[in-house]
Design a protein around this motif. Structure first.
Motif, short mmCIF file in Angstrom:
data_model
loop_
_atom_site.label_atom_id
_atom_site.label_comp_id
_atom_site.label_asym_id
_atom_site.label_seq_id
_atom_site.Cartn_x
_atom_site.Cartn_y
_atom_site.Cartn_z
N ARG A 247 7.91 3.40 9.88
CA ARG A 247 9.02 2.60 10.01
C ARG A 247 9.16 2.31 8.76
O ARG A 247 10.55 2.11 8.71
CB ARG A 247 8.30 1.33 10.84
CG ARG A 247 8.45 1.59 11.84
CD ARG A 247 8.15 -0.05 13.01
NE ARG A 247 6.99 -0.18 13.30
CZ ARG A 247 6.31 -0.76 14.06
NH1 ARG A 247 7.37 -0.51 15.26
NH2 ARG A 247 4.78 -0.84 14.43
N THR A 248 7.81 2.46 7.93
CA THR A 248 8.53 1.39 6.22
C THR A 248 9.47 2.90 5.85
O THR A 248 10.29 2.88 4.84
CB THR A 248 7.38 1.99 5.83
OG1 THR A 248 6.73 0.55 6.43
CG2 THR A 248 7.60 1.10 4.11
N SER B 224 -1.33 1.86 10.48
CA SER B 224 -0.91 2.24 10.83
C SER B 224 -0.15 3.59 10.57
O SER B 224 0.56 3.41 9.85
CB SER B 224 -1.26 1.59 12.93
OG SER B 224 0.47 1.31 12.58
N ILE B 225 0.19 4.76 11.60
CA ILE B 225 0.86 5.51 10.83
C ILE B 225 2.78 4.86 11.45
O ILE B 225 3.66 5.31 11.22
CB ILE B 225 0.91 6.97 11.98
CG1 ILE B 225 1.11 8.12 11.23
CG2 ILE B 225 1.50 7.31 13.66
CD1 ILE B 225 1.39 9.85 11.11
N THR C 276 0.72 -1.23 -0.17
CA THR C 276 -0.22 0.17 -0.07
C THR C 276 1.09 1.01 0.25
O THR C 276 0.89 2.33 -0.78
CB THR C 276 -1.23 0.02 1.13
OG1 THR C 276 -2.01 -1.03 1.60
CG2 THR C 276 -1.77 1.37 1.49
N ILE C 277 1.59 1.54 0.91
CA ILE C 277 2.66 2.79 0.78
C ILE C 277 3.73 2.49 -0.09
O ILE C 277 2.91 4.03 -0.98
CB ILE C 277 3.53 2.63 2.61
CG1 ILE C 277 2.82 2.78 3.51
CG2 ILE C 277 4.48 3.81 2.37
CD1 ILE C 277 3.47 1.92 4.74
N LEU C 278 3.85 1.64 -1.41
CA LEU C 278 4.69 1.70 -2.29
C LEU C 278 3.77 2.34 -2.95
O LEU C 278 4.50 3.16 -4.30
CB LEU C 278 5.25 0.67 -3.05
CG LEU C 278 6.42 0.00 -1.36
CD1 LEU C 278 6.87 -1.70 -1.96
CD2 LEU C 278 7.74 1.17 -2.01
N GLU D 222 2.27 12.20 7.35
CA GLU D 222 0.93 12.91 7.03
C GLU D 222 0.26 12.28 5.46
O GLU D 222 -1.11 11.68 6.13
CB GLU D 222 0.37 13.79 7.59
CG GLU D 222 0.18 14.16 8.80
CD GLU D 222 -0.60 13.17 10.32
OE1 GLU D 222 -0.06 13.36 11.26
OE2 GLU D 222 -1.73 12.70 10.61
N ASP D 223 0.61 12.27 4.70
CA ASP D 223 0.21 12.85 3.88
C ASP D 223 0.22 11.22 3.39
O ASP D 223 -0.95 10.72 3.07
CB ASP D 223 1.11 13.09 2.65
CG ASP D 223 0.33 14.85 3.03
OD1 ASP D 223 -0.04 15.64 3.34
OD2 ASP D 223 1.26 15.72 1.70
N VAL D 224 1.26 10.94 3.43
CA VAL D 224 1.47 8.98 3.03
C VAL D 224 0.60 8.79 3.84
O VAL D 224 0.16 7.76 3.27
CB VAL D 224 2.77 8.86 3.07
CG1 VAL D 224 3.25 7.49 3.16
CG2 VAL D 224 3.87 9.30 2.20
#
Lengths: 137, 137
Positions: free
Chosen positions: B56-57, B50-51, B21-23, B36-38
């Motif tokens: 961490r990522t 979770s933030i 998801t983050i990628l 925060e945007d991510v």
DNA sequence: GTAGCTGCAAACTCTTTGCAACTCT
DNA sequence: AGAGTTGCAAAGAGTTTGCAGCTAC
């Protein structure tokens, strides 16, 4: 009355003992002290000074353009008294900050901004490096 | 499997749903998002993320040189995926970030570092400007 | 006299971390 | 199975702020 004190008075600040102390610390500093550094040095002169005052004073001085606040990717701020325009090279191994100036760079930066359709108001250049040893990369 | 996912797997990271998801958020971003945007964009895809995981990522990706963490004097970090090397011009009126490259600058910076006895490891140049009012370039 | 300044402590923001549960390989 | 990863909440680090008393002007 020192030059810095004068500039503060002119700006309408009251010249308290704490401010005098902080200004002395700043004008004596030949490095780029963190808030904590300024606080420690100020305490050596006046042990009753509080870190809140140091924060407040440095913020005001930044606002008045008497000092510049830097954030060298370290997670906290470092300050320096504004004098001649220059940039910084940060030694990645020791954290030492080396100042330099370069006329070519100034010209180039203005040109770049202009080409992008902008008027250059401010800029920051930081180089991060390691000392050259006998062995080359 | 996306290019970013591949690079992470090669680095030995487990490819979890959260990381995917983050990628995705990062590769879709055309700006320089804050943590925060991510986090917000990731939550839109997977509301359970979770933030802490985002922090961490992003730290890992910075370590792996897949993204770069910036501190644009704003008090928090912003990230961008590493692609071509470039610098930033920040529009002081709108906060917009414009990217640019300049070969002359690259050469000059290396030269400056060498002259100071350093091997250039990294560097940051930020220009802060205001749009020229008259005509566009 | 009084607007501004100070120290203190609490609050705030951003970021990191310990832990138990869970999951990718 | 087992090391790595996650969410949660708590803790950390750096910085700001409300307040009551103090001080420069």
């Amino acid at each position: 009355m020192s030059n810095l004190e004068e500039r503060c008075s002119e700006a309408g600040l009251k010249m308290t003992g704490q401010r005098r102390t902080i200004l002395k610390v700043l004008s004596d500093a030949s490095d780029h002290p963190s808030v904590e550094d300024v606080y420690d040095r100020a305490k050596a002169i006046d042990s009753s000074i509080s870190i809140a005052t140091v924060y407040r004073t440095l913020s005001m001085l930044d606002e008045l353009d008497i000092v510049t606040r830097h954030e060298f990717q370290e997670g906290y701020s470092r300050y320096e008294v504004n004098e001649d325009h220059h940039h910084h090279l940060i030694d990645l191994e020791t954290g030492k900050v080396i100042e330099f100036q370069n006329e070519e760079l100034e010209i180039l930066k203005k040109k770049i901004a202009q080409e992008l359709g902008y008027d250059l108001v401010d800029h920051r250049l930081e180089l991060y490096g390691k000392k050259l040893s006998k062995k080359k990369k």
